[in-house]
Write an enzyme that holds these catalytic residues in place. Sequence first.
Site, PDB file in Angstrom:
ATOM      1  N   LYS A   1       0.861  -1.205   0.000  1.00 11.55           N
ATOM      2  CA  LYS A   1       0.000   0.000   0.000  1.00 11.55           C
ATOM      3  C   LYS A   1       0.890   1.246   0.000  1.00 11.55           C
ATOM      4  O   LYS A   1       1.966   1.228  -0.586  1.00 11.55           O
ATOM      5  CB  LYS A   1      -0.982  -0.052   1.173  1.00 11.55           C
ATOM      6  CG  LYS A   1      -1.726  -1.390   1.212  1.00 11.55           C
ATOM      7  CD  LYS A   1      -2.869  -1.433   2.177  1.00 11.55           C
ATOM      8  CE  LYS A   1      -3.520  -2.816   2.101  1.00 11.55           C
ATOM      9  NZ  LYS A   1      -4.742  -2.908   2.908  1.00 11.55           N
TER      10      LYS A   1
ATOM     11  N   GLU B   1     -10.960 -10.494  -0.612  1.00 16.48           N
ATOM     12  CA  GLU B   1     -10.603  -9.643   0.521  1.00 16.48           C
ATOM     13  C   GLU B   1     -11.870  -9.005   1.088  1.00 16.48           C
ATOM     14  O   GLU B   1     -12.315  -7.972   0.595  1.00 16.48           O
ATOM     15  CB  GLU B   1      -9.635  -8.542   0.062  1.00 16.48           C
ATOM     16  CG  GLU B   1      -8.333  -9.062  -0.501  1.00 16.48           C
ATOM     17  CD  GLU B   1      -7.205  -8.057  -0.322  1.00 16.48           C
ATOM     18  OE1 GLU B   1      -6.104  -8.483   0.017  1.00 16.48           O
ATOM     19  OE2 GLU B   1      -7.439  -6.831  -0.496  1.00 16.48           O
TER      20      GLU B   1
HETATM   21  P1  13P Z   1      -4.192  -6.201   5.887  1.00 17.98           P
HETATM   22  O1  13P Z   1      -3.404  -7.489   5.819  1.00 17.98           O
HETATM   23  O2  13P Z   1      -3.420  -5.055   6.433  1.00 17.98           O
HETATM   24  O3  13P Z   1      -5.528  -6.414   6.538  1.00 17.98           O
HETATM   25  O4  13P Z   1      -4.507  -5.791   4.351  1.00 17.98           O
HETATM   26  C1  13P Z   1      -5.047  -6.724   3.487  1.00 17.98           C
HETATM   27  C2  13P Z   1      -5.028  -6.172   2.113  1.00 17.98           C
HETATM   28  O5  13P Z   1      -5.752  -5.255   1.800  1.00 17.98           O
HETATM   29  C3  13P Z   1      -4.058  -6.749   1.152  1.00 17.98           C
HETATM   30  O6  13P Z   1      -4.285  -6.285  -0.144  1.00 17.98           O
END
Ligand code: 13P
Length: 249
Positions: free
Chosen positions: A12, A168
């Site tokens: 991210k 997700e």
């Molecule tokens: P987290 O593992 O921080 O919950 O994020 C998941 C995600 O959005 C992976 O693309």
Amino acid sequence: MYKKPFIAGNWKMHKTVSETIETLEELKSLVKGVSDRTIMVAPPFTSLSDAGKLLKDSNIFLGAQNMYFEDKGAYTGEISADMLLEVGCKFVILGHSERRHIFGESDEIINKKVKKALQKGLTPILCVGEKLEERENGMVEEVIEKQLEMGLKSLTKEDVLNIIVAYEPVWAIGTGKTASPEDANSVHKFIKDSLKNIFSVEEDKSIILYGGSVKPGNIVGLMEKHFIDGVLVGGASLSPVDFSKIIKF
Ligand code: 13P
């Protein structure tokens, strides 16, 4: 396509170029010699070029977190498939829930991106997932089916064999709440069944990743499930130690 467990990290908007180099050098040494996993990291755009050089000839693939569907032109702030390919990307995450919900990406736009990625030889990781209220209203399958149908619109079976889907659930992302392995497994089965019904892709040919608060402590329970082929990790992929534990679960 990638029959080994597929462990992907989505960084991210984290890490500068120097932080990326430091993280990847450590990760590389922690997972050196690991050959029974397919490993991918997706750093931010500014880090991709350096990351590509560092990961060349390693056992870690490079991915991007997004791209635009046009080849080039007056699209301020956007990045093309060719730009990603030149720096060594093999994968591109598309339709992440943060792109959908914070930046307003529609299924139509995501579909165009998926098609462009395939045309250019990048493997799309198409993200789907329901919001909390949709789950509470019993709409999980309806939401996922629509995202799949629209995201994969007018693709062929051959195309779909070259796509990875990431489930997700929005309520599990960055919240510390993971879908139970059983719940995730049943949605993964639904996704595999949908790909079979729509595109005649056999269950063992599709790759479905789970994403949402995956950590070293819950990876085993998830990966034990029959329909979970791998994971897309956010927060825990930022730490080379934690991510390497997840990789070597
Ligand atoms: P987290 O593992 O921080 O919950 O994020 C998941 C995600 O959005 C992976 O693309």
